[in-house]
Enzyme design. Sequence first.
Site, PDB file in Angstrom:
ATOM      1  N   CYS A 100       0.827  -1.213   0.000  1.00  0.00           N
ATOM      2  CA  CYS A 100       0.000   0.000   0.000  1.00  0.00           C
ATOM      3  C   CYS A 100       0.861   1.264   0.000  1.00  0.00           C
ATOM      4  CB  CYS A 100      -0.989  -0.076   1.154  1.00  0.00           C
ATOM      5  SG  CYS A 100      -2.425   0.946   0.876  1.00  0.00           S
TER       6      CYS A 100
ATOM      7  N   HIS B  26      -3.128  -5.045   1.648  1.00  0.00           N
ATOM      8  CA  HIS B  26      -2.320  -5.290   2.855  1.00  0.00           C
ATOM      9  C   HIS B  26      -2.221  -6.783   3.161  1.00  0.00           C
ATOM     10  CE1 HIS B  26      -2.127  -1.119   4.459  1.00  0.00           C
ATOM     11  NE2 HIS B  26      -3.251  -0.978   3.773  1.00  0.00           N
TER      12      HIS B  26
ATOM     13  N   GLU C 257      -0.355  -8.187   5.105  1.00  0.00           N
ATOM     14  CA  GLU C 257      -0.060  -8.354   6.542  1.00  0.00           C
ATOM     15  C   GLU C 257      -1.321  -8.342   7.390  1.00  0.00           C
ATOM     16  OE1 GLU C 257       0.606  -5.836   4.654  1.00  0.00           O
ATOM     17  OE2 GLU C 257       0.223  -3.916   5.634  1.00  0.00           O
TER      18      GLU C 257
HETATM   19  N1  GLN Z   1      -3.640   6.362   0.992  1.00  0.00           N
HETATM   20  C1  GLN Z   1      -2.374   6.120   1.639  1.00  0.00           C
HETATM   21  C2  GLN Z   1      -1.262   6.918   0.970  1.00  0.00           C
HETATM   22  O1  GLN Z   1      -1.496   7.507  -0.031  1.00  0.00           O
HETATM   23  C3  GLN Z   1      -2.025   4.653   1.614  1.00  0.00           C
HETATM   24  C4  GLN Z   1      -3.034   3.871   2.428  1.00  0.00           C
HETATM   25  C5  GLN Z   1      -2.523   2.620   3.046  1.00  0.00           C
HETATM   26  O2  GLN Z   1      -1.305   2.349   3.124  1.00  0.00           O
HETATM   27  N2  GLN Z   1      -3.465   1.852   3.538  1.00  0.00           N
HETATM   28  O3  GLN Z   1      -0.175   6.959   1.452  1.00  0.00           O
END
Ligand code: GLN
Length: 205
Positions: free
Chosen positions: A87, A184, A186
């Site tokens: 992410c 994610h 994890e």
């Molecule tokens: N929206 C977040 C970002 O732009 C990422 C979200 C996440 O890691 N769950 O950094």
Amino acid sequence: MTGVNIGILSIQGDVAENVSATRMAMDELGIEGVVSEVKNPEQISDLDGLVIPGGESTVIGTLSLVSGSLKKIKEKIASGMPVLGTCAGMILLSKKAKDRVVGEMEQPLLDHLDVKIERNAFGRQKDSFEADLSLEKIGISKFRGVFIRAPSVIDIGKDVEVLSRFNEKIVAIKQGNVIGTSFHPELTADLAVHKYFVTLVQKKN
Ligand code: GLN
């Protein structure tokens, strides 16, 4: 040291969940080594593999820039160290990122994955969702993806392999030893993605 030395970048985000997923993946595969939280360039120098967690990419990027860790991670990637970015971690690994609503904005990036990322591509926190995915190229036929303010990959260079798509959007990629996921891994009980990553670290080692 015997075994592999894997670090979880511990600046902000879901660090503990990545420590435990990585540790459990190693234990289940019988891979020896250490999993530790890392923050500063000296700790990063010694690593065989690094996980960059989900969280807020602007915060993780800015604080890593100030500490010198961003530069050190770039050097380690250039020397072949495997990295898993989930992410926000995938956003940080990329060359370009824009926000779905705000558009282009400056944020420190690792400038490695030859992709353009659209941040928050699936909406806001309230639009978080789970979906069944497949990552056949790395031997994972079914994986439950947890998407939280998730990014998607909108442009890819020729060296980037697409590992998974959801609703036409690219949600997992690999370039050399660097893997990025919009979701994610994890946050699920399934360790398949972390197992693939720790195996990559062991092979490189
Ligand atoms: N929206 C977040 C970002 O732009 C990422 C979200 C996440 O890691 N769950 O950094």
